[in-house]
Design an enzyme around this catalytic site. Structure first.
Site, PDB file in Angstrom:
ATOM      1  N   GLU A  17     -35.439 -21.081  34.299  1.00  0.00           N
ATOM      2  CA  GLU A  17     -35.320 -22.529  34.541  1.00  0.00           C
ATOM      3  C   GLU A  17     -35.029 -23.267  33.239  1.00  0.00           C
ATOM      4  O   GLU A  17     -35.593 -22.949  32.202  1.00  0.00           O
ATOM      5  CB  GLU A  17     -36.630 -23.066  35.143  1.00  0.00           C
ATOM      6  N   TYR A  49     -34.538 -31.761  37.614  1.00  0.00           N
ATOM      7  CA  TYR A  49     -34.062 -33.134  37.821  1.00  0.00           C
ATOM      8  C   TYR A  49     -35.106 -34.031  37.173  1.00  0.00           C
ATOM      9  O   TYR A  49     -36.304 -33.921  37.492  1.00  0.00           O
ATOM     10  CB  TYR A  49     -34.015 -33.375  39.323  1.00  0.00           C
ATOM     11  N   HIS A  77     -31.927 -28.913  41.024  1.00  0.00           N
ATOM     12  CA  HIS A  77     -33.064 -29.611  41.629  1.00  0.00           C
ATOM     13  C   HIS A  77     -32.632 -31.035  41.998  1.00  0.00           C
ATOM     14  O   HIS A  77     -31.773 -31.628  41.339  1.00  0.00           O
ATOM     15  CB  HIS A  77     -34.221 -29.704  40.635  1.00  0.00           C
ATOM     16  N   ALA A 127     -40.725 -34.342  50.656  1.00  0.00           N
ATOM     17  CA  ALA A 127     -39.549 -33.489  50.462  1.00  0.00           C
ATOM     18  C   ALA A 127     -38.859 -33.183  51.795  1.00  0.00           C
ATOM     19  O   ALA A 127     -37.636 -33.050  51.855  1.00  0.00           O
ATOM     20  CB  ALA A 127     -39.955 -32.196  49.759  1.00  0.00           C
ATOM     21  N   HIS A 152     -51.096 -28.262  46.509  1.00  0.00           N
ATOM     22  CA  HIS A 152     -50.586 -29.416  45.761  1.00  0.00           C
ATOM     23  C   HIS A 152     -51.785 -30.314  45.420  1.00  0.00           C
ATOM     24  O   HIS A 152     -52.683 -30.504  46.244  1.00  0.00           O
ATOM     25  CB  HIS A 152     -49.569 -30.177  46.632  1.00  0.00           C
ATOM     26  N   LYS A 168     -41.442 -28.061  56.132  1.00  0.00           N
ATOM     27  CA  LYS A 168     -40.238 -27.980  55.280  1.00  0.00           C
ATOM     28  C   LYS A 168     -39.370 -26.796  55.713  1.00  0.00           C
ATOM     29  O   LYS A 168     -38.146 -26.899  55.787  1.00  0.00           O
ATOM     30  CB  LYS A 168     -40.631 -27.823  53.795  1.00  0.00           C
ATOM     31  N   GLN A 179     -45.219 -23.180  42.203  1.00  0.00           N
ATOM     32  CA  GLN A 179     -45.774 -23.783  40.994  1.00  0.00           C
ATOM     33  C   GLN A 179     -46.278 -22.640  40.095  1.00  0.00           C
ATOM     34  O   GLN A 179     -46.573 -21.545  40.590  1.00  0.00           O
ATOM     35  CB  GLN A 179     -46.940 -24.708  41.411  1.00  0.00           C
ATOM     36  N   GLN A 215     -49.285 -26.678  24.627  1.00  0.00           N
ATOM     37  CA  GLN A 215     -48.700 -26.619  25.975  1.00  0.00           C
ATOM     38  C   GLN A 215     -49.792 -26.410  27.040  1.00  0.00           C
ATOM     39  O   GLN A 215     -49.612 -26.811  28.183  1.00  0.00           O
ATOM     40  CB  GLN A 215     -47.796 -25.389  26.006  1.00  0.00           C
ATOM     41  N   LYS A 275     -35.763 -22.455  26.029  1.00  0.00           N
ATOM     42  CA  LYS A 275     -36.052 -21.646  24.834  1.00  0.00           C
ATOM     43  C   LYS A 275     -35.361 -20.288  24.972  1.00  0.00           C
ATOM     44  O   LYS A 275     -35.920 -19.353  25.569  1.00  0.00           O
ATOM     45  CB  LYS A 275     -37.563 -21.445  24.689  1.00  0.00           C
TER      46      LYS A 275
HETATM   47  P1  FAD Z   1     -43.811 -32.388  49.217  1.00  0.00           P
HETATM   48  O1  FAD Z   1     -43.418 -31.101  49.813  1.00  0.00           O
HETATM   49  O2  FAD Z   1     -43.341 -33.628  49.891  1.00  0.00           O
HETATM   50  O3  FAD Z   1     -45.416 -32.411  49.116  1.00  0.00           O
HETATM   51  C1  FAD Z   1     -46.104 -33.410  48.393  1.00  0.00           C
HETATM   52  C2  FAD Z   1     -47.478 -33.629  48.980  1.00  0.00           C
HETATM   53  O4  FAD Z   1     -47.356 -34.277  50.243  1.00  0.00           O
HETATM   54  C3  FAD Z   1     -48.252 -32.330  49.255  1.00  0.00           C
HETATM   55  O5  FAD Z   1     -49.609 -32.585  49.044  1.00  0.00           O
HETATM   56  C4  FAD Z   1     -47.967 -32.065  50.731  1.00  0.00           C
HETATM   57  O6  FAD Z   1     -48.976 -31.267  51.341  1.00  0.00           O
HETATM   58  C5  FAD Z   1     -47.951 -33.487  51.272  1.00  0.00           C
HETATM   59  N1  FAD Z   1     -47.121 -33.650  52.458  1.00  0.00           N
HETATM   60  C6  FAD Z   1     -45.893 -33.111  52.688  1.00  0.00           C
HETATM   61  N2  FAD Z   1     -45.431 -33.521  53.885  1.00  0.00           N
HETATM   62  C7  FAD Z   1     -46.365 -34.332  54.418  1.00  0.00           C
HETATM   63  C8  FAD Z   1     -46.488 -35.067  55.631  1.00  0.00           C
HETATM   64  N3  FAD Z   1     -45.515 -35.038  56.561  1.00  0.00           N
HETATM   65  N4  FAD Z   1     -47.613 -35.812  55.832  1.00  0.00           N
HETATM   66  C9  FAD Z   1     -48.600 -35.852  54.907  1.00  0.00           C
HETATM   67  N5  FAD Z   1     -48.562 -35.168  53.747  1.00  0.00           N
HETATM   68  C10 FAD Z   1     -47.459 -34.418  53.500  1.00  0.00           C
HETATM   69  N6  FAD Z   1     -40.367 -32.676  39.767  1.00  0.00           N
HETATM   70  C11 FAD Z   1     -39.289 -33.355  39.250  1.00  0.00           C
HETATM   71  O7  FAD Z   1     -39.360 -34.584  39.065  1.00  0.00           O
HETATM   72  N7  FAD Z   1     -38.114 -32.700  38.950  1.00  0.00           N
HETATM   73  C12 FAD Z   1     -37.971 -31.366  39.143  1.00  0.00           C
HETATM   74  O8  FAD Z   1     -36.904 -30.812  38.865  1.00  0.00           O
HETATM   75  C13 FAD Z   1     -39.077 -30.626  39.673  1.00  0.00           C
HETATM   76  N8  FAD Z   1     -38.987 -29.295  39.899  1.00  0.00           N
HETATM   77  C14 FAD Z   1     -40.042 -28.612  40.463  1.00  0.00           C
HETATM   78  C15 FAD Z   1     -39.906 -27.247  40.744  1.00  0.00           C
HETATM   79  C16 FAD Z   1     -40.974 -26.530  41.291  1.00  0.00           C
HETATM   80  C17 FAD Z   1     -40.798 -25.065  41.592  1.00  0.00           C
HETATM   81  C18 FAD Z   1     -42.199 -27.187  41.568  1.00  0.00           C
HETATM   82  C19 FAD Z   1     -43.358 -26.418  42.136  1.00  0.00           C
HETATM   83  C20 FAD Z   1     -42.346 -28.540  41.295  1.00  0.00           C
HETATM   84  C21 FAD Z   1     -41.270 -29.277  40.764  1.00  0.00           C
HETATM   85  N9  FAD Z   1     -41.353 -30.647  40.483  1.00  0.00           N
HETATM   86  C22 FAD Z   1     -40.283 -31.335  39.974  1.00  0.00           C
HETATM   87  C23 FAD Z   1     -42.610 -31.359  40.736  1.00  0.00           C
HETATM   88  C24 FAD Z   1     -42.665 -31.943  42.179  1.00  0.00           C
HETATM   89  O9  FAD Z   1     -41.733 -33.000  42.289  1.00  0.00           O
HETATM   90  C25 FAD Z   1     -44.093 -32.445  42.399  1.00  0.00           C
HETATM   91  O10 FAD Z   1     -44.983 -31.373  42.457  1.00  0.00           O
HETATM   92  C26 FAD Z   1     -44.290 -33.415  43.553  1.00  0.00           C
HETATM   93  O11 FAD Z   1     -45.571 -34.032  43.383  1.00  0.00           O
HETATM   94  C27 FAD Z   1     -44.265 -32.774  44.934  1.00  0.00           C
HETATM   95  O12 FAD Z   1     -43.005 -32.378  45.273  1.00  0.00           O
HETATM   96  P2  FAD Z   1     -42.782 -31.490  46.616  1.00  0.00           P
HETATM   97  O13 FAD Z   1     -41.334 -31.375  46.816  1.00  0.00           O
HETATM   98  O14 FAD Z   1     -43.608 -30.270  46.568  1.00  0.00           O
HETATM   99  O15 FAD Z   1     -43.399 -32.531  47.700  1.00  0.00           O
END
Ligand code: FAD
Length: 296
Positions: A17, A49, A77, A127, A152, A168, A179, A215, A275
């Site tokens: 990544e 992103y 992303h 998401a 999460h 999803k 994560q 870190q 890195k």
């Molecule tokens: P979601 O899947 O929407 O989940 C977020 C929370 O909402 C969870 O607690 C979930 O259980 C809950 N939830 C989901 N759907 C519902 C529903 N219908 N009703 C109620 N609750 C619900 N961030 C960035 O800004 N840029 C990046 O490039 C980036 N890359 C990432 C890559 C990885 C592999 C990971 C693990 C994280 C990354 N993140 C990034 C961080 C991510 O944006 C955050 O962790 C964010 O808080 C959650 O994103 P998600 O897509 O998992 O959200």
């Protein structure tokens, strides 16, 4: 190349990544670092992103460059929580024009303003809303999503978190990237639970090599990850010596990856954080294992 084709292959894969620059002055340096990482020939490279979409333009430029210059499959992303449908549609078009085939569809972290806002007024709350938008756009993307072996941080409990994860996948998410975690047993337990819940898409564990003591706290704060005693001892012992800490962190991450491969995981994603030396060290430690794994 669509990642689903790659993930279904019966061999070991290692992916990396990178993240885009925050300003145009850093663009060339970051581009160069990402090219060096891509030259190691990982199975694919993901490009993050920027939080809130601030660096979205660079995500695409970096991903397009890696795809077209170094010919490495890329995963771009995309976050949605602070976007309007119009912006998302523009991003989708821009990704199509850049030849991007794989998208990691994310909500994005909530800024303090978003966290205190009336969420019903957001165009994209989760998401899954972005995944539905991507699917209905007609663009032929292979869509991935994020998942959390330690749940999460906003989720009340793992059951709820996995229920939303299933939404999803049902909406069209074809693979998941986890994560970071520092104890593989957490991943194995999680895999068991999500399979039980009917989630059968490929899950790619995300491994973060911690290469300096500063870190550690940041990574733990952002991810909420559990820090095993074994890892904490290593940071306590070597944290004040940058070279020793870096070596120990790379070896710890490599050890996690070897254990994952030995236990049947085929695809591992490494948070290499721009890195090239860290990516190269891990690739070198795993060279024979990956060679052996290509003949599985
Ligand atoms: P979601 O899947 O929407 O989940 C977020 C929370 O909402 C969870 O607690 C979930 O259980 C809950 N939830 C989901 N759907 C519902 C529903 N219908 N009703 C109620 N609750 C619900 N961030 C960035 O800004 N840029 C990046 O490039 C980036 N890359 C990432 C890559 C990885 C592999 C990971 C693990 C994280 C990354 N993140 C990034 C961080 C991510 O944006 C955050 O962790 C964010 O808080 C959650 O994103 P998600 O897509 O998992 O959200």
């Amino acid at each position: 190349m669509k990642l689903t084709g790659l993930l279904e292959q019966n061999q070991l894969h290692l992916s990396f990544e990178v993240f885009p620059p925050k300003t145009s002055t850093l663009f060339e340096d970051v581009k160069q670092a990402t090219e060096q990482i891509a030259a190691l020939r990982p199975s694919y490279i993901s490009v993050t992103y920027g939080a809130g979409g601030g660096t979205s333009e660079y995500t695409l430029k970096i991903a397009e460059n890696l795809l077209k210059t170094i010919h490495v499959p890329t995963l771009a992303h995309l976050t949605c929580v602070s976007s309007t449908p119009q912006t998302i549609r523009e991003r989708i078009r821009a990704m199509q024009n850049a030849g991007i085939e794989n998208v990691l569809a994310l909500r994005g972290d909530l800024t303090p303003e978003l966290a205190s806002a009336d969420r019903n007024r957001l165009d994209y709350r989760y998401a899954v809303d972005l995944i539905r938008e991507l699917k209905s756009s007609g663009a032929d993307f292979c869509i991935g999503g994020a998942c959390y072996p330690e749940k999460h941080p906003e989720s009340e409990n793992t059951v709820e978190d996995i229920r939303h994860l299933k939404e999803k996948v049902d909406a069209g998410c074809e693979f998941l990237v986890t994560q970071m975690f520092f104890d593989n047993n957490l991943l194995y337990r999680y895999l068991y639970r999500i399979r039980e819940a009917g989630i059968h898409v490929p899950v790619i564990p995300g491994i973060m090599p911690i290469t300096n003591a500063n870190q550690v706290d940041r990574a733990i704060r952002l991810s909420g990850s559990f820090m095993p005693t074994r890892f904490r001892s290593l940071v306590d012992r070597f944290g004040s010596s940058p070279a020793a800490m870096k070596q120990a962190g790379i070896i710890y991450a490599t050890d996690q990856i070897i254990d994952l491969y030995a236990n049947g995981v085929r695809n591992v994603h490494v948070y290499t954080m721009n890195k090239p030396d860290v990516a190269a060290a891990i690739m070198s430690h795993l060279s024979d294992i990956l060679k052996e794994g290509s003949a599985l």
